[in-house]
Design a protein around this motif. Structure first.
Motif, PDB file in Angstrom:
ATOM      1  N   ALA A  97       0.840  -1.194   0.000  1.00  0.00           N
ATOM      2  CA  ALA A  97       0.000   0.000   0.000  1.00  0.00           C
ATOM      3  C   ALA A  97       0.880   1.252   0.000  1.00  0.00           C
ATOM      4  CB  ALA A  97      -0.920   0.000   1.212  1.00  0.00           C
ATOM      5  N   GLN A  98       0.275   2.371  -0.371  1.00  0.00           N
ATOM      6  CA  GLN A  98       1.020   3.629  -0.495  1.00  0.00           C
ATOM      7  C   GLN A  98       1.816   4.003   0.752  1.00  0.00           C
ATOM      8  OE1 GLN A  98      -0.028   6.665   1.190  1.00  0.00           O
ATOM      9  NE2 GLN A  98       1.692   7.863   0.372  1.00  0.00           N
ATOM     10  N   PRO A  99       1.251   3.912   1.953  1.00  0.00           N
ATOM     11  CA  PRO A  99       2.056   4.312   3.120  1.00  0.00           C
ATOM     12  C   PRO A  99       3.335   3.488   3.263  1.00  0.00           C
ATOM     13  CG  PRO A  99      -0.267   4.192   3.698  1.00  0.00           C
ATOM     14  CD  PRO A  99      -0.145   3.585   2.335  1.00  0.00           C
ATOM     15  N   GLU A 100       3.274   2.203   2.936  1.00  0.00           N
ATOM     16  CA  GLU A 100       4.464   1.365   3.074  1.00  0.00           C
ATOM     17  C   GLU A 100       5.490   1.694   1.988  1.00  0.00           C
ATOM     18  OE1 GLU A 100       5.617  -3.241   4.097  1.00  0.00           O
ATOM     19  OE2 GLU A 100       3.731  -2.862   3.042  1.00  0.00           O
ATOM     20  N   ILE A 101       5.017   1.984   0.782  1.00  0.00           N
ATOM     21  CA  ILE A 101       5.949   2.341  -0.290  1.00  0.00           C
ATOM     22  C   ILE A 101       6.640   3.659   0.022  1.00  0.00           C
ATOM     23  CG2 ILE A 101       6.179   2.836  -2.751  1.00  0.00           C
ATOM     24  CD1 ILE A 101       3.684   1.078  -3.197  1.00  0.00           C
ATOM     25  N   LEU A 102       5.882   4.633   0.524  1.00  0.00           N
ATOM     26  CA  LEU A 102       6.485   5.911   0.897  1.00  0.00           C
ATOM     27  C   LEU A 102       7.470   5.721   2.054  1.00  0.00           C
ATOM     28  CD1 LEU A 102       6.707   8.942   0.530  1.00  0.00           C
ATOM     29  CD2 LEU A 102       4.692   9.217   2.011  1.00  0.00           C
ATOM     30  N   ALA A 103       7.116   4.866   3.003  1.00  0.00           N
ATOM     31  CA  ALA A 103       8.038   4.585   4.102  1.00  0.00           C
ATOM     32  C   ALA A 103       9.333   3.955   3.571  1.00  0.00           C
ATOM     33  CB  ALA A 103       7.370   3.658   5.116  1.00  0.00           C
ATOM     34  N   TYR A 104       9.199   3.111   2.552  1.00  0.00           N
ATOM     35  CA  TYR A 104      10.381   2.496   1.940  1.00  0.00           C
ATOM     36  C   TYR A 104      11.265   3.553   1.283  1.00  0.00           C
ATOM     37  CZ  TYR A 104      13.114  -0.161  -1.475  1.00  0.00           C
ATOM     38  OH  TYR A 104      14.135  -0.673  -2.245  1.00  0.00           O
ATOM     39  N   ALA A 105      10.637   4.457   0.527  1.00  0.00           N
ATOM     40  CA  ALA A 105      11.410   5.529  -0.120  1.00  0.00           C
ATOM     41  C   ALA A 105      12.142   6.363   0.923  1.00  0.00           C
ATOM     42  CB  ALA A 105      10.487   6.412  -0.962  1.00  0.00           C
ATOM     43  N   ARG A 106      11.480   6.667   2.025  1.00  0.00           N
ATOM     44  CA  ARG A 106      12.112   7.448   3.090  1.00  0.00           C
ATOM     45  C   ARG A 106      13.247   6.658   3.754  1.00  0.00           C
ATOM     46  NH1 ARG A 106       6.303   9.708   5.416  1.00  0.00           N
ATOM     47  NH2 ARG A 106       6.274  11.653   4.204  1.00  0.00           N
ATOM     48  N   PHE A 107      13.035   5.355   3.907  1.00  0.00           N
ATOM     49  CA  PHE A 107      14.089   4.501   4.467  1.00  0.00           C
ATOM     50  C   PHE A 107      15.342   4.551   3.601  1.00  0.00           C
ATOM     51  CE2 PHE A 107      16.065   0.277   3.980  1.00  0.00           C
ATOM     52  CZ  PHE A 107      16.580   0.083   5.254  1.00  0.00           C
ATOM     53  N   VAL A 108      15.153   4.443   2.286  1.00  0.00           N
ATOM     54  CA  VAL A 108      16.294   4.484   1.378  1.00  0.00           C
ATOM     55  C   VAL A 108      16.971   5.851   1.431  1.00  0.00           C
ATOM     56  CG1 VAL A 108      17.022   4.326  -1.039  1.00  0.00           C
ATOM     57  CG2 VAL A 108      15.340   2.699  -0.131  1.00  0.00           C
ATOM     58  N   ALA A 109      16.165   6.915   1.446  1.00  0.00           N
ATOM     59  CA  ALA A 109      16.736   8.272   1.514  1.00  0.00           C
ATOM     60  C   ALA A 109      17.568   8.455   2.781  1.00  0.00           C
ATOM     61  CB  ALA A 109      15.621   9.308   1.451  1.00  0.00           C
ATOM     62  N   ASP A 110      17.084   7.918   3.889  1.00  0.00           N
ATOM     63  CA  ASP A 110      17.848   8.008   5.134  1.00  0.00           C
ATOM     64  C   ASP A 110      19.113   7.165   5.054  1.00  0.00           C
ATOM     65  OD1 ASP A 110      15.934   9.664   6.229  1.00  0.00           O
ATOM     66  OD2 ASP A 110      14.886   8.053   7.294  1.00  0.00           O
TER      67      ASP A 110
END
Length: 540
Positions: free
Chosen positions: A90-103
């Motif tokens: 779902a969108q919240p998990e995908i966005l969390a993944y993108a933020r994880f990678v950015a961090d």
């Protein structure tokens, strides 16, 4: 001191590489460019990374590519540390993944958020791109990477009266960052493409009344999403490198099975059994059943008729089922949709299908939506009306190449490039996941990785050999576009009115600019272009 400070503030910032966009393509481009020792920076309209998944927060938003595929492959450390919870995230998990990678990669220190490029202009004498943003900042960069994405410019509501609606009006592609309360409300959803199909079942459970304004019936398949078990996750992580190697050279960039079996090579009973199995399994399993679904109209119609029969089985009211049933275009020529309870939603007492083919919308009023049958009053309108796809994001920026030539003029008859990566007349302008590559027919993240790797290797070649610029030769661009068109014409894709062809945007050139030869073959072609010393390009 004040004058000196003002002058410094207006001085262009000089870079090696400027990346426009911080979705998955832009994030990886920034990481690779920095790893090469380039002075690189990215600008992003949103307030965080994630691209499409930053903006698309509508109810039910979910990816239709399996999460184990729809994720970066370049870092085994990231693959091992991140764990997906569902088969289709779902969108919240995908966005969390993108933020994880950015961090993880410390990307944000080199990204200007809330910043939109308004003009991108090439200075031929200096061999650099001058990029102006909406806040007046100017960047000068030897290389400009357009990671603007194929689905990042939502269509605006073009229905008369939209500006005078007194209730709440939302675009699915620019959803607000606060909760929207549907409880006890009368809600209208306009559009039944992928977004609308995901929105309807969720809102139906909350709203007092839901009106679904359907302009073109869509074929949608059951997603049948499931949680990923610890044993499965452990198995995937053990064999991730092998799975990724296979995916990179597959047709779609994923691990979904693909067959070379034509539909009519099996008996009617066997193909019905295969289709029933795919329906029960869910996801995009249908696309791997037969090799000629999108090249043989008769075979396509067999599959389409099977799905039409399923609609009639699920939807209780025969007239509603009839109006929900797509006809007149091949199944999967429009992007396949996956749903969770979409057809079932129309069995609810609080859901009404409004067929815009029979009764088109005339206008949006202060209180609701009016068709030729009268006005329906609603409290909330959700416009799930799609995107100006593939070319819209780049054309929303004033891009000028050599001699001041405008990209709008260059693309007046549709997007064109060489390999979907570079454009004749626009040196050192690189396109990530552009319109003339595999684009929407491949796993975007693996396509982004391949494109970025090619671009960065190309830049390294230029710098190592003392070249200031590179652009494709006109004849190479024309040859590539001929290949794209010829391959596309052998399929059923161009026969449907879709965002693939630009038919969803009034006045947009009707083309099918996507390379359908598959991600694996596309990778080989791009590699051959580089290995051959970039002979299809002009290097100066």
């Amino acid at each position: 001191m004040k004058q000196s400070s003002d002058r410094a503030a207006t001085m262009p910032r000089r870079l090696d590489a400027l990346i426009i966009g911080a979705g998955f393509g832009g994030m990886y481009a920034l990481h690779r460019a920095r790893g090469m020792g380039l002075d690189a920076h990215a600008i992003e309209t949103g307030d965080d990374v994630g691209g499409t998944w930053y903006w698309n927060r509508y109810p039910g938003a979910r990816c239709d590519v399996m999460s184990i595929d729809y994720s970066y492959s370049f870092s085994d450390e990231i693959q091992q540390e991140w764990t997906w919870s569902e088969q289709f995230a779902a969108q919240p998990e995908i966005l969390a993944y993108a933020r994880f990678v950015a961090d993880k990669l410390d990307l944000r220190r080199d990204i200007s958020f809330g910043t939109r490029a308004t003009a991108v202009e090439y200075d031929e004498d200096a061999a650099l791109w001058r990029i102006t943003t909406d806040d007046g900042t100017t960047f000068e960069a030897s290389y400009c990477l357009m990671a603007t994405g194929p689905l990042s410019v939502p269509k605006q509501v073009d229905i008369p009266g939209a500006d005078r609606f007194g209730g709440e009006l939302y675009l699915s592609g620019k959803w607000p960052h606060h909760p929207v309360d549907f409880a006890g409300k009368r809600v209208a959803v306009i559009g039944t493409g992928s977004s609308g199909i995901q929105i309807v079942p969720v809102v139906a459970e909350q709203a007092a009344q839901l009106y679904v304004y359907q302009r073109t019936p869509s074929f949608t398949l059951p997603m049948r999403n499931r949680e990923l078990t610890p044993d499965f996750i452990a198995h995937i992580k053990t064999y991730y490198s092998d799975l990724r190697a296979s995916a990179r050279h597959s047709l779609t960039g994923g691990v979904r099975p693909i067959t070379y079996r034509p539909l009519f090579s099996v008996s009617p009973a066997e193909r019905d059994e295969l289709m029933e199995g795919a329906w029960q399994y869910g996801g995009l399993a249908f696309l791997g059943l037969f090799s000629d679904i999108l090249t043989n109209r008769e075979a396509n119609e067999v599959v389409a008729e099977f799905v039409r029969g399923k609609i009639a089985e699920v939807v209780e009211d025969p007239d509603t089922a009839r109006r929900l049933t797509p006809r007149g275009y091949p199944i999967f020529a429009r992007r396949p949709c996956l749903d969770t309870g979409y057809y079932e939603a129309f069995n609810r007492d609080n859901v009404t299908l409004m067929d815009c083919l029979e009764h088109p919308i005339v206008e949006i009023t202060e209180k609701g939506i009016r068709t030729d049958q009268g006005e329906v009053e609603v409290d909330i309108i959700i416009a799930a009306i799609g995107y100006d796809a593939l070319t819209g994001a780049m054309l929303s920026i004033d891009v000028k190449g050599k001699d001041g030539r405008s990209l709008k003029d260059k693309w007046a008859e549709g997007g064109r490039s060489h390999l979907g990566l570079m454009i004749e007349g626009f040196p050192n302008l690189f396109v990530i996941a552009g319109p003339n590559g595999p684009s929407a027919l491949a796993n975007f993240i693996l396509l982004n990785e391949q494109n970025v790797d090619w671009v960065c290797d190309c830049i390294a070649h230029l710098r190592a050999n003392g070249f200031r610029s590179i652009e494709p030769r006109l004849e190479a661009e024309e040859d590539w576009m001929t290949k794209v068109r010829e391959l596309g014409s052998r399929s059923l894709y161009p026969t449907a009115n879709t965002w693939y062809t630009g038919a969803n945007v009034p006045g947009k050139p009707r083309t099918f600019p996507v390379y359908i030869g598959g991600l694996g073959r596309y990778r080989e072609i791009c590699s051959e272009a580089a290995a051959g010393g970039y002979r299809d390009f002009k290097l100066l």
